[in-house]
Enzyme design. Structure first.
Site, PDB file in Angstrom:
ATOM      1  N   LYS A  84     -26.395 -15.545 -12.385  1.00  0.00           N
ATOM      2  CA  LYS A  84     -27.776 -15.740 -11.971  1.00  0.00           C
ATOM      3  C   LYS A  84     -28.572 -14.474 -12.270  1.00  0.00           C
ATOM      4  O   LYS A  84     -28.036 -13.360 -12.202  1.00  0.00           O
ATOM      5  CB  LYS A  84     -27.792 -16.070 -10.475  1.00  0.00           C
ATOM      6  CG  LYS A  84     -29.137 -16.478  -9.904  1.00  0.00           C
ATOM      7  CD  LYS A  84     -28.968 -16.871  -8.432  1.00  0.00           C
ATOM      8  CE  LYS A  84     -30.272 -17.234  -7.750  1.00  0.00           C
ATOM      9  NZ  LYS A  84     -30.072 -17.610  -6.332  1.00  0.00           N
ATOM     10  N   SER A 166     -31.935 -21.831  -5.003  1.00  0.00           N
ATOM     11  CA  SER A 166     -32.609 -21.159  -6.100  1.00  0.00           C
ATOM     12  C   SER A 166     -31.685 -20.864  -7.290  1.00  0.00           C
ATOM     13  O   SER A 166     -32.146 -20.386  -8.325  1.00  0.00           O
ATOM     14  CB  SER A 166     -33.198 -19.823  -5.590  1.00  0.00           C
ATOM     15  OG  SER A 166     -32.158 -18.944  -5.157  1.00  0.00           O
ATOM     16  N   SER A 190     -28.911 -21.934  -1.410  1.00  0.00           N
ATOM     17  CA  SER A 190     -29.201 -21.715  -2.827  1.00  0.00           C
ATOM     18  C   SER A 190     -28.013 -21.869  -3.760  1.00  0.00           C
ATOM     19  O   SER A 190     -28.196 -21.915  -4.975  1.00  0.00           O
ATOM     20  CB  SER A 190     -29.832 -20.332  -3.026  1.00  0.00           C
ATOM     21  OG  SER A 190     -31.111 -20.295  -2.450  1.00  0.00           O
TER      22      SER A 190
END
Length: 499
Positions: A84, A166, A190
């Protein structure tokens, strides 16, 4: 021999890849090239990857040479993995949390997680897109959107199905077979949310199992990195490499004895016969019929496997009025700590400067505004406000000891069962406890949920437990996965990417 490598790579597991490399049928360079070609072909529509590692093929070649010389570091040797975009890498890739204000920021060194993966032999293939600032920028921002890379779409229904956030890019990329696995991060949902929405296995570890050093933060209380993969086994392989003590993250030192060097030893289907699983019906009341049916079907599978289902189970905290004050107050302090140490060439070194930069570049930076950033900036950044302390105490007491733990102890349970990211992951996040989601089915006739997203598409079954109960949760998730095998790959549309 592998006659059609392009077809073989679809749904290939880490074990499959290791066997292919061990036999000489494939090299790590082959794996990297296959994924790069798929990214080039399919990610134009999905926009799951924000940046590729320009050194990926070179690193893969070196790992192939190491293998030829008789050295294999472990099950991740030569395996392409995505990170990420909020995890630092001390290489030629940027770390930006999706923000154009950090688009040119290079980290001085690897995050602890990136270093662990490199040490294990993984090839860091690139950075995955994410909801900007881990979805702590605007109340109206779409999940998966960043000013740096645009909107990530769900490969099972691009533009139709919710992607989850996210760690949206990590979820979409792994689901679409653009990497072997990925690392996501979670403050509240997330990892679990995009994993559930993309028919993946996601593990949100206990706070303290995986270091946060070198990760752009929201909070110190709830943040953690975790694996996202297509199978439980692949997720446990990744978790084994990520977990460990870190002198720079003191929370990893508190209960370091709970870290296991190899989480694959808990891939045990026999345990289900003695398992006791609680059904917190209160948290199902907002589910539409299709998704409720998926949970009921999962319960029947668990019964058939020999588990004892305790239905219903009530939690003393279920009517608690939660707030976001821990996130609000901690964000300013910890994001300032991170930004302060960036190179002088980076245009922002505080939250206030981020807000000012966004305002000066509003056409690109503020498609959805930044009221959450402004809301956080209004705090002192010292964590001394009574409102913050009261919220933190409420989270730590009522989500954990008087919430999850109370239910587990009262009914002698191993876990509580939830659907995907529906309430359970937030409860576990506030408590700092682990959760694992595994593909649970596919809702064909969903409805529009609060927030405006379509509830059709993949759905995860999520197991939540007490602190450091990852071994038990892995046993349960693995048993369910092996009995159901709900995951299937999405059908992708070609569209050349511009990465």
């Amino acid at each position: 021999m592998i006659s059609d490598k392009k077809s073989w790579i679809i749904e290939a597991t880490i074990t499959d890849m290791q066997q292919a490399m061990a036999s000489g049928a494939l090299t790590s360079m082959d794996l990297v090239q296959l994924y790069l070609e798929r990214i080039q072909t399919y990610d134009g529509e999905l926009r799951s990857i924000i940046e590729l590692n320009p050194d990926a093929l070179r690193i893969a070649k070196e790992l192939d040479q190491e293998r030829e010389a008789g050295g294999v570091r472990g099950p991740l040797h030569g395996i392409p993995v995505l990170l990420k975009d909020n995890l630092d890498t001390g290489d030629k890739m940027h770390t930006s949390a999706g923000s154009i204000s950090l688009a040119d920021s290079y980290a001085a060194c690897d995050s602890f997680v990136a270093a662990q993966l490199r040490r294990a032999g993984a090839v860091l293939l690139g950075k995955a897109n994410m909801t900007e600032w881990a979805n702590f920028m605007s109340n109206t921002m779409w999940a998966g959107y960043s000013s740096r890379n645009g909107l990530t779409l769900n490969p099972y229904g691009p533009g139709e199905f919710f992607i989850g956030g996210s760690s949206s890019g990590s979820g979409a990329a792994v689901a679409a077979n653009l990497a072997a696995a990925a690392v996501g991060t979670e403050t509240s949902g997330s990892i679990i949310s995009p994993s559930s929405q993309c028919s993946l296995v996601g593990i949100k570890p206990t706070i303290g199992l995986v270091s946060r050093t070198g990760i752009i933060p929201i909070t110190n209380t709830q943040d953690t990195a975790g694996p996202m993969a297509r199978t439980v086994k692949d997720a446990t392989i990744l978790l084994s490499a990520m977990a460990g003590r870190d002198e720079q993250d003191e929370v990893t030192l508190i209960d370091a004895g709970h870290v296991h060097p190899d989480y694959t030893v808990f891939l045990d289907t026999a345990y289900m016969k003695q398992a006791r699983i609680g059904i917190p019906r209160y948290y199902y009341k907002h589910l539409d019929p299709d998704r409720l049916e998926i949970v009921e079907a999962a319960m029947q599978v668990l019964r058939d496997l020999g588990a004892t289902i305790v239905d219903p189970v009530e939690l003393p905290c279920q009517d608690t009025k939660w707030d976001s004050n821990v996130l609000r107050y901690e964000f300013k302090k910890y994001v300032n700590d991170y930004l302060r140490q960036l190179d002088a060439s980076v245009p922002v070194h505080s939250l206030a400067e981020v807000i000012a930069y966004n305002a000066a570049h509003a056409e690109k930076a503020l498609k959805y505004g930044q009221e959450t950033l402004i809301w956080a900036e209004q705090t002192s950044g010292t964590l001394t406000e009574p409102e913050y302390r009261a919220s933190l105490q409420r989270n730590q007491q009522w989500a954990g000891p008087r919430g999850i733990d109370h239910a587990l102890e009262e009914h002698r349970l191993d876990t509580l069962l939830f659907l995907g990211n529906e309430y359970g992951s937030d409860l576990a996040a506030r408590a700092g406890y682990p959760s694992i989601t595994v593909p649970g089915g596919y809702a064909k006739n969903g409805v529009i949920a609060p927030g405006g997203y379509q509830t059709s598409g993949p759905q995860g079954i999520t197991f939540v437990g007490t602190a450091y109960s990852e071994p038990t949760l892995i046993k349960l998730a693995y048993s369910f996965e092996q009995a159901t095998r709900h995951r299937f790959p999405p059908t992708l549309t070609e569209g050349t990417t511009t990465i």
